[in-house]
Design an enzyme around this catalytic site. Structure first.
Site, PDB file in Angstrom:
ATOM      1  N   ARG A 160       0.836  -1.213   0.000  1.00 33.57           N
ATOM      2  CA  ARG A 160       0.000   0.000   0.000  1.00 33.57           C
ATOM      3  C   ARG A 160       0.869   1.261   0.000  1.00 33.57           C
ATOM      4  O   ARG A 160       0.589   2.227   0.694  1.00 33.57           O
ATOM      5  CB  ARG A 160      -0.925   0.033   1.224  1.00 33.57           C
ATOM      6  CG  ARG A 160      -1.981  -1.034   1.254  1.00 33.57           C
ATOM      7  CD  ARG A 160      -2.968  -0.875   0.094  1.00 33.57           C
ATOM      8  NE  ARG A 160      -4.137  -1.717   0.253  1.00 33.57           N
ATOM      9  CZ  ARG A 160      -4.177  -3.006  -0.081  1.00 33.57           C
ATOM     10  NH1 ARG A 160      -3.131  -3.593  -0.609  1.00 33.57           N
ATOM     11  NH2 ARG A 160      -5.292  -3.701   0.096  1.00 33.57           N
ATOM     12  N   SER A 235     -10.596  -0.522   2.994  1.00 39.12           N
ATOM     13  CA  SER A 235      -9.835  -0.647   4.250  1.00 39.12           C
ATOM     14  C   SER A 235      -9.407   0.749   4.706  1.00 39.12           C
ATOM     15  O   SER A 235      -8.739   1.453   3.962  1.00 39.12           O
ATOM     16  CB  SER A 235      -8.568  -1.464   4.039  1.00 39.12           C
ATOM     17  OG  SER A 235      -8.876  -2.733   3.551  1.00 39.12           O
ATOM     18  N   GLU A 331      -4.823   4.156   6.160  1.00 38.68           N
ATOM     19  CA  GLU A 331      -4.459   3.849   4.772  1.00 38.68           C
ATOM     20  C   GLU A 331      -5.040   4.871   3.807  1.00 38.68           C
ATOM     21  O   GLU A 331      -4.430   5.190   2.791  1.00 38.68           O
ATOM     22  CB  GLU A 331      -4.959   2.434   4.453  1.00 38.68           C
ATOM     23  CG  GLU A 331      -4.241   1.769   3.309  1.00 38.68           C
ATOM     24  CD  GLU A 331      -5.006   1.884   2.022  1.00 38.68           C
ATOM     25  OE1 GLU A 331      -4.412   2.328   1.039  1.00 38.68           O
ATOM     26  OE2 GLU A 331      -6.196   1.544   1.995  1.00 38.68           O
TER      27      GLU A 331
END
Ligand code: EPU
Length: 336
Positions: A160, A235, A331
């Site tokens: 990520r 997420s 995130e």
């Protein structure tokens, strides 16, 4: 192409936050984008809006990227380079690949957002990350308006993560991504448990890329809320990577804690598990909450402000830290 004033961004971010762009312009070609950048440097770039939490209204000029187009470039017996403009919808592009029997992206079906943002956080799901198929990334430098092509190795991809989230954050706008895909001998990846279960249920032993895509779509639909029905950004936190030492200490107290090995010194823990264990899963706090099927996804029940969602995120971070000594990292891109 004209600057508009006081435009609601509610329909342009998957969280559905009603933040206002004081100035807004939509661009549909590289030339238009260059023209805007000639005159404005302090800009906020909006693409699919799927990895974004808008905490406040935006004073900067919001540039909405609508660059479209998919073209097949070089090709050999088994591989093909496909160049895709930043404003193409990600899932539509994945379906285009399946229709053209091009392999590599099937595990990434149904991820919200646009093609241009996929390299920024190196989207990933079910054992595959987009970095595995990216050949080059074309981007325009905000300061100079120059177009630059980054090779895969220059993007510093990680979990990520990429150079566009770090040293080059806010400096470039991604305009095109070129993918290296397979034409026949596809490298299928269906080792992920949930995909196997789906395929077994259908008695499929030699899956095609379409079978895998269908399985992923089914799993995602069963676990993850559809942003068209309930605002969310996938997420909200990264899965934390912790030291082996802390892992061993926690394992004594929580013998059922799931984990994935990273290397000899560290272990990845699913943030969804930590959040569920801390009692947040499915709980509603006013207009926001943690999703009932996947605790890692924070949702907007309709009228949440960015600030409310951000406050819940901070509360979850503080609770997880106090329960597990683990600092959860956000995130999504929080715009304060
Ligand atoms: N879990 C729980 N409770 C929950 C959710 C998860 O206990 O509410 C535990 C379970 O042990 C489960 C494990 O977490 O087995 C893993 O859950 P899941 O397979 O749903 O994956 P994840 O680690 O929570 C990551 C990605 C997702 C991606 C899935 C599937 C991150 C931050 N998230 O989630 O990506 O779809 O794997 O590969 O790495 C996204 O980035 O927006 C996203 C949805």
């Amino acid at each position: 192409m004209q600057i508009q004033h006081n435009i609601s961004l509610k329909n342009f971010n998957t969280f559905g936050i009603d933040a206002i762009a004081k100035q807004y312009i939509a661009v549909s070609s590289l030339a238009e984008l260059q023209k805007v950048l000639n005159e404005h440097k302090d800009v906020f770039v909006l693409s699919g809006g799927s990895n974004l939490l808008l905490v406040n209204d935006i004073d900067k000029l919001v540039i909405h990227l609508n660059l479209k187009g998919i073209s097949t470039e070089k090709s050999n017996n088994n591989q093909v380079l496909v160049a895709v403009s930043a404003g193409e919808n990600w899932h539509d592009f994945v379906l285009w690949c399946i229709d053209h029997n091009l392999g590599g992206l099937e595990n990434l079906s149904l991820i919200p957002g646009n093609v241009g943002t996929c390299p920024i956080q190196n989207i990933g799901a079910y054992g595959v990350e987009v970095k595995d198929t990216i050949d080059t990334v074309q981007a325009i430098e905000i300061e100079t308006g120059e177009v630059r092509t980054f090779k895969n190795s220059e993007c510093n991809f990680g979990y990520r993560n990429s150079v566009f989230k770090n040293s080059l954050k806010g400096k470039y706008i991604i305009t095109k991504v070129t993918f290296l895909l397979t034409k026949e001998s596809h490298q299928l990846n269906y080792s992920y448990g949930a995909i196997q279960t789906e395929l077994e249920a259908l008695n499929i032993t030699a899956p095609t890329i379409k079978n895998i895509s269908d399985a992923v779509i089914k799993i995602r639909n069963s676990k993850l809320p559809n942003p068209k029905e309930i605002g969310n950004s996938g997420s909200f936190f990264k899965n934390p990577i912790i030291s082996l030492e802390l892992f061993e200490k926690l394992k004594v107290i929580h013998p059922n804690m799931p984990s994935y090995p990273v290397n000899d010194h560290s272990v990845k823990i699913p943030a969804g598990w930590l959040i569920e264990q801390s009692g947040f899963k499915g709980k509603r706090f006013g207009q926001t909450g943690s999703h009932k099927n996947q605790a890692l996804v924070l949702v907007n029940y309709g009228k949440a402000t960015g600030l409310e969602i951000y406050a819940l995120a901070k509360k979850i971070q503080a609770t997880i830290f106090s329960n597990f000594e683990i600092a959860l990292e956000i995130e999504v891109n929080v715009i304060e």
